[in-house]
Write an enzyme that holds these catalytic residues in place. Structure first.
Site, PDB file in Angstrom:
ATOM      1  N   GLU A 135      -1.842  15.723  11.280  1.00  0.00           N
ATOM      2  CA  GLU A 135      -2.629  14.994  10.855  1.00  0.00           C
ATOM      3  C   GLU A 135      -4.389  16.091  10.918  1.00  0.00           C
ATOM      4  OE1 GLU A 135      -3.395  11.673   9.561  1.00  0.00           O
ATOM      5  OE2 GLU A 135      -0.785  12.119   9.393  1.00  0.00           O
ATOM      6  N   CYS A 192      -1.138   5.754 -13.007  1.00  0.00           N
ATOM      7  CA  CYS A 192      -1.196   4.239 -12.882  1.00  0.00           C
ATOM      8  C   CYS A 192      -0.027   3.534 -13.205  1.00  0.00           C
ATOM      9  CB  CYS A 192      -1.426   4.142 -13.982  1.00  0.00           C
ATOM     10  SG  CYS A 192      -3.280   4.597 -13.257  1.00  0.00           S
TER      11      CYS A 192
END
Length: 230
Positions: A37, A199
């Protein structure tokens, strides 16, 4: 779409299309997840992977990192950039090793108090490793949410960021918090891309306000330019 259905659609997509073979995913070791992270702050996954693997060879455990000299840590970090991340990583390793007896915190609040670990990174670590029900709001998630809600403001503005935090928390599922964190990060990284979002492959397409208004490529808004004084 209700918050439960948002999470449900996202998790169903993640089960079939998400990334499940990243080197820090198995096992869900707090040391590996924390390291990944920090490296992933401002750096893409494909760039991080070889650095992560080399860094882990040099410092395979929290103890080895905490006991290393900062010059050794910076040398192992060479090429990844943003070296403050490496310094904070080493400082945090020392704190956990010496002050916390080598035990990793299991909640977002405690993690967020450590050097270089903000609220979103802390939430990613604790949701993935300890299944804590907390929301994240990294760059990928901001992009997903600003498009889903067609947020017209710049995400870096405090008003908009606070609004996005509230939305992120409202959309959390009731279970599988770690998987949900991975899922929404994966969606932003692989489908809801910055310049050319895919999309047609998105599980949220039918309810995405930006897609419905055909403005997905215009969101999120860029930082407003300051007017130069005359």
């Amino acid at each position: 779409m209700t918050s439960f259905n948002f999470a449900e659609a996202l998790l169903a997509w993640f089960d079939h299309h998400g990334r499940h073979d990243l080197p820090w995913q198995t096992p869900d070791d707090p040391y590996r997840v924390w390291l990944s992270e920090i490296m992933l702050q401002q750096t893409q996954v494909k760039t991080v992977i070889p650095y992560f693997e080399r860094f882990l060879q040099a410092f395979p455990t929290l103890e080895s990192l905490a006991e290393a000299k900062i010059d050794q840590v910076l040398a192992a970090w060479t090429g990844l950039g943003y070296y403050a991340r490496a310094r904070n990583l080493h400082r945090t390793a020392v704190i956990i090793h010496q002050d916390l007896g080598g035990k990793f915190p299991d909640n977002q609040v405690a993690w967020a108090e450590l050097p270089g670990v903000g609220p979103s990174t802390a939430a990613a670590i604790t949701s993935i490793c300890f299944n804590e029900r907390v929301a994240i709001l990294d760059g990928n998630v901001k992009r997903v949410l600003t498009r889903f809600f067609a947020e017209p403001g710049w995400p870096g503005a405090s008003r908009v960021a606070n609004k996005l935090w509230g939305q992120a928390e409202s959309l959390l599922p009731e279970t599988r918090f770690g998987d949900y964190t991975q899922a929404i990060m994966d969606l932003g990284a692989t489908i809801c891309k910055r310049y050319i979002p895919a999309c047609s492959e998105c599980p949220l397409m039918s309810r995405c306000a930006a897609h419905q208004r055909n403005v997905a490529t215009q969101i999120p808004r860029r930082k407003p330019k300051r007017k130069k004084p005359v």
